[in-house]
Design a protein around this motif. Sequence first.
Motif, PDB file in Angstrom:
ATOM      1  N   ALA A 101      16.514  40.329  49.335  1.00  0.00           N
ATOM      2  CA  ALA A 101      15.405  39.889  48.615  1.00  0.00           C
ATOM      3  C   ALA A 101      15.244  38.636  48.146  1.00  0.00           C
ATOM      4  O   ALA A 101      14.010  37.928  48.566  1.00  0.00           O
ATOM      5  N   GLY A 102      16.417  38.166  47.712  1.00  0.00           N
ATOM      6  CA  GLY A 102      16.361  36.503  47.596  1.00  0.00           C
ATOM      7  C   GLY A 102      16.067  35.860  48.841  1.00  0.00           C
ATOM      8  O   GLY A 102      15.348  34.629  49.024  1.00  0.00           O
ATOM      9  N   THR A 103      16.628  36.168  49.944  1.00  0.00           N
ATOM     10  CA  THR A 103      16.602  35.411  51.400  1.00  0.00           C
ATOM     11  C   THR A 103      15.148  35.618  51.729  1.00  0.00           C
ATOM     12  O   THR A 103      14.339  34.488  52.387  1.00  0.00           O
ATOM     13  N   ASN A 104      14.418  36.756  51.403  1.00  0.00           N
ATOM     14  CA  ASN A 104      12.994  36.885  52.057  1.00  0.00           C
ATOM     15  C   ASN A 104      12.168  36.196  51.035  1.00  0.00           C
ATOM     16  O   ASN A 104      11.236  35.382  51.587  1.00  0.00           O
ATOM     17  N   PHE A 105      12.458  35.957  49.846  1.00  0.00           N
ATOM     18  CA  PHE A 105      11.644  34.845  48.852  1.00  0.00           C
ATOM     19  C   PHE A 105      11.867  33.583  49.302  1.00  0.00           C
ATOM     20  O   PHE A 105      10.667  32.785  49.313  1.00  0.00           O
ATOM     21  N   LEU A 106      12.971  33.041  49.758  1.00  0.00           N
ATOM     22  CA  LEU A 106      13.182  31.884  50.319  1.00  0.00           C
ATOM     23  C   LEU A 106      12.286  31.250  51.533  1.00  0.00           C
ATOM     24  O   LEU A 106      11.622  30.238  51.847  1.00  0.00           O
ATOM     25  N   GLY A 107      12.393  32.623  52.362  1.00  0.00           N
ATOM     26  CA  GLY A 107      11.381  32.612  53.469  1.00  0.00           C
ATOM     27  C   GLY A 107       9.984  32.355  53.318  1.00  0.00           C
ATOM     28  O   GLY A 107       9.174  31.615  53.901  1.00  0.00           O
ATOM     29  N   THR A 108       9.637  33.058  51.980  1.00  0.00           N
ATOM     30  CA  THR A 108       8.304  32.760  51.533  1.00  0.00           C
ATOM     31  C   THR A 108       7.991  31.403  51.319  1.00  0.00           C
ATOM     32  O   THR A 108       6.908  30.819  51.745  1.00  0.00           O
ATOM     33  N   LEU A 109       8.743  30.596  50.503  1.00  0.00           N
ATOM     34  CA  LEU A 109       8.548  29.376  50.202  1.00  0.00           C
ATOM     35  C   LEU A 109       8.424  28.526  51.316  1.00  0.00           C
ATOM     36  O   LEU A 109       7.676  27.337  51.558  1.00  0.00           O
ATOM     37  N   MET A 110       9.379  28.594  52.327  1.00  0.00           N
ATOM     38  CA  MET A 110       9.681  27.705  53.446  1.00  0.00           C
ATOM     39  C   MET A 110       8.426  27.883  54.316  1.00  0.00           C
ATOM     40  O   MET A 110       8.037  26.861  55.083  1.00  0.00           O
ATOM     41  N   SER A 111       7.731  29.025  54.237  1.00  0.00           N
ATOM     42  CA  SER A 111       6.614  29.310  55.259  1.00  0.00           C
ATOM     43  C   SER A 111       5.325  28.256  54.690  1.00  0.00           C
ATOM     44  O   SER A 111       4.548  28.366  55.497  1.00  0.00           O
ATOM     45  N   LEU A 112       5.515  27.747  53.583  1.00  0.00           N
ATOM     46  CA  LEU A 112       4.524  26.841  53.071  1.00  0.00           C
ATOM     47  C   LEU A 112       4.283  25.686  53.851  1.00  0.00           C
ATOM     48  O   LEU A 112       3.069  25.154  53.952  1.00  0.00           O
ATOM     49  N   PHE A 113       5.532  25.492  54.753  1.00  0.00           N
ATOM     50  CA  PHE A 113       5.407  24.190  55.455  1.00  0.00           C
ATOM     51  C   PHE A 113       5.162  24.291  57.126  1.00  0.00           C
ATOM     52  O   PHE A 113       5.018  23.550  57.921  1.00  0.00           O
ATOM     53  N   VAL A 114       4.782  25.726  57.294  1.00  0.00           N
ATOM     54  CA  VAL A 114       4.371  26.173  58.690  1.00  0.00           C
ATOM     55  C   VAL A 114       2.741  25.796  58.835  1.00  0.00           C
ATOM     56  O   VAL A 114       1.993  26.360  58.064  1.00  0.00           O
ATOM     57  N   PRO A 115       2.439  25.010  59.852  1.00  0.00           N
ATOM     58  CA  PRO A 115       1.245  24.685  60.230  1.00  0.00           C
ATOM     59  C   PRO A 115       0.198  25.931  60.712  1.00  0.00           C
ATOM     60  O   PRO A 115       0.919  26.853  61.466  1.00  0.00           O
ATOM     61  N   GLU A 116      -1.155  25.933  60.365  1.00  0.00           N
ATOM     62  CA  GLU A 116      -1.922  26.939  61.033  1.00  0.00           C
ATOM     63  C   GLU A 116      -2.256  26.540  62.328  1.00  0.00           C
ATOM     64  O   GLU A 116      -2.883  25.389  62.569  1.00  0.00           O
ATOM     65  N   SER A 117      -2.194  27.467  63.536  1.00  0.00           N
ATOM     66  CA  SER A 117      -2.497  27.118  64.864  1.00  0.00           C
ATOM     67  C   SER A 117      -3.505  27.763  65.296  1.00  0.00           C
ATOM     68  O   SER A 117      -3.902  27.723  66.445  1.00  0.00           O
ATOM     69  N   MET A 118      -4.373  28.558  64.518  1.00  0.00           N
ATOM     70  CA  MET A 118      -5.458  29.613  64.982  1.00  0.00           C
ATOM     71  C   MET A 118      -6.629  28.832  65.633  1.00  0.00           C
ATOM     72  O   MET A 118      -7.161  27.810  64.974  1.00  0.00           O
ATOM     73  N   GLY A 119      -6.722  29.132  66.894  1.00  0.00           N
ATOM     74  CA  GLY A 119      -8.194  28.505  67.272  1.00  0.00           C
ATOM     75  C   GLY A 119      -8.235  27.020  67.848  1.00  0.00           C
ATOM     76  O   GLY A 119      -9.199  26.735  68.280  1.00  0.00           O
ATOM     77  N   MET A 120      -7.112  26.700  67.989  1.00  0.00           N
ATOM     78  CA  MET A 120      -7.030  25.074  68.361  1.00  0.00           C
ATOM     79  C   MET A 120      -6.141  25.213  69.652  1.00  0.00           C
ATOM     80  O   MET A 120      -5.408  25.932  70.040  1.00  0.00           O
ATOM     81  N   SER A 121      -6.359  24.253  70.564  1.00  0.00           N
ATOM     82  CA  SER A 121      -5.957  24.049  71.818  1.00  0.00           C
ATOM     83  C   SER A 121      -4.513  23.624  71.426  1.00  0.00           C
ATOM     84  O   SER A 121      -4.195  22.901  70.624  1.00  0.00           O
ATOM     85  N   LEU A 122      -3.703  23.812  72.584  1.00  0.00           N
ATOM     86  CA  LEU A 122      -2.088  23.487  72.649  1.00  0.00           C
ATOM     87  C   LEU A 122      -1.992  21.710  72.407  1.00  0.00           C
ATOM     88  O   LEU A 122      -1.266  21.143  71.912  1.00  0.00           O
ATOM     89  N   GLU A 123      -2.925  20.966  73.128  1.00  0.00           N
ATOM     90  CA  GLU A 123      -3.051  19.969  73.145  1.00  0.00           C
ATOM     91  C   GLU A 123      -3.520  19.140  71.741  1.00  0.00           C
ATOM     92  O   GLU A 123      -3.008  18.376  71.465  1.00  0.00           O
ATOM     93  N   GLU A 124      -4.235  19.871  71.063  1.00  0.00           N
ATOM     94  CA  GLU A 124      -4.735  19.508  69.798  1.00  0.00           C
ATOM     95  C   GLU A 124      -3.608  19.735  68.713  1.00  0.00           C
ATOM     96  O   GLU A 124      -3.282  18.840  67.995  1.00  0.00           O
ATOM     97  N   LEU A 125      -2.806  20.829  69.043  1.00  0.00           N
ATOM     98  CA  LEU A 125      -1.834  21.150  68.064  1.00  0.00           C
ATOM     99  C   LEU A 125      -0.693  20.075  67.935  1.00  0.00           C
ATOM    100  O   LEU A 125      -0.154  19.537  67.046  1.00  0.00           O
ATOM    101  N   SER A 126      -0.377  19.873  69.332  1.00  0.00           N
ATOM    102  CA  SER A 126       1.001  19.031  69.680  1.00  0.00           C
ATOM    103  C   SER A 126       0.587  17.408  69.498  1.00  0.00           C
ATOM    104  O   SER A 126       1.445  16.837  69.736  1.00  0.00           O
ATOM    105  N   LYS A 127      -0.741  17.256  69.745  1.00  0.00           N
ATOM    106  CA  LYS A 127      -1.183  15.782  69.618  1.00  0.00           C
ATOM    107  C   LYS A 127      -0.476  15.197  70.860  1.00  0.00           C
ATOM    108  O   LYS A 127      -0.333  13.645  70.796  1.00  0.00           O
TER     109      LYS A 127
END
Length: 527
Positions: A488-514
Amino acid sequence: MAGGQLNVLATLDQAKTQWYHFMAIVIAGMGFFTDAYDLFCVALVTKLLGRIYYTDPSKPDPGSLPPNVSAAVNGVALCGTLAGQLFFGWLGDKLGRKSVYGFTLILMVLCSVASGLSFGHTPKGVIGTLCFFRFWLGFGIGGDYPLSATIMSEYANKKTRGAFIAAVFAMQGFGILFGTIVALIVSAAFRNAYPAPAYFVDASASLVPQADYMWRIILMFGTIPAALTYYWRMKMPETARYTALIARNTKQATADMAKVLNKVIAEEEEEQVQRQVVGADSWGLFSSQFMRRHGLHLLATTSTWLLLDIAFYSQNLFQKDIFTKVGWIPPARTMNAIEEVFRIARAQALIALCGTVPGYWFTVALIDIVGRFWIQIMGFAMMTVFMLALAVPYEHWTQPAHHTGFVVLYGLTFFFANFGPNSTTFIVPAEIFPARLRSTCHGISAAAGKAGAIIGAFGFLYAAQDPKKPDAGYSPGIGIRNALFLLAGTNFLGTLMSLFVPESMGMSLEELSKENVVDDTEAPARV
């Protein structure tokens, strides 16, 4: 300053969903089907291996694999997978996605068959041979992660890219379910053909010699669907993004995709090609420029995948032990060897059918509506909640009247793992990194996940031991209740680290990777 997008890539981004998308999903997905089957089917037969090779009929309970042997059998394929993810991820960017794709499948098929044919005159010989071939099986499986994800992301249009990549990964659920179905059919057939008394009735007679064929058949059966897709895997053209952006052959990329899409695509002007690929080789992995653009992204994708797999593989590989401890599977001494395999397979099939498989397909349906970021946050959070719901009143769940409630909550943790980070951690690394580093970065992220899986496979085996009455050969652990708190603690840490994951929905790969950004001060992808 952006350099624009090549015509062929823009055409792919805007392409309507059509037959070649579904072909790509099936071709890449059958690899994942086999991956999951091969990785998880061993959990169905480890109890049987213990009975066959380590039983002493004079003792009150049937034999079980010694701690070091059990850890090796369960974990060696994960070690191979980690190495394969790093190696083939790097190779996929150097030689091309398609060039390496067929080799990983051949390696998987050959080593899966070889692991079922493991030979030796002693238990140590058989287990040693099995572990050798399962390491190389894992090595081939490892290559499938970055290559399948990258190929699907580079083939897909931007509107439904998440669903297509998720659909490839969702085949993992069917692979797990298929493994339990094969084990059920094989064990039911052997049970009818070779009836035997329970161990406590007659220890020697409870293990029929033919049981040695069972685990071999189960391990080898997963090669069939993978072998059937080899021809189509080799017929797929190289992805347009590799051909155009890395191999620098835009004419070939245009010709390949025009044939695939059955559509005329205008060839690029030389000036546009130069703008698109400008500076493409001026910085590499772990350079200061990579760190500025993608360092935090790589930290997020590696850490969340690592934290997820600690919990996910702990649960998957040791379901049978948890079910036994809460009484959902009877004590081993009350069954014969074949019956035990049948009971374990039936329990795991129920979890796969009710929790694992639906979770994957909820992700497929909603990922391009809700987005990667929120699905991952929600999944980790719900896994934390359900783990605590299992751990806090653990003694309550061990009572016979409450076993069904335990299994329901346990199944829900799988549902939200798959309708959550188990899918999104696979998808996001295939979208947010530059084409020339995409397979490598996905391989690094996936390898971090397998490091977590190894921690789960080895650590949970020992940690979950009863502090007062550990299994034979094990040291006292912290018990299942405290192990569930840890997860459960491991999953909670995963929740916190997910805050740094970018949203990639609806964007081209070239936009995302710049990739088409010349000015390094360009704003980062939205979060």
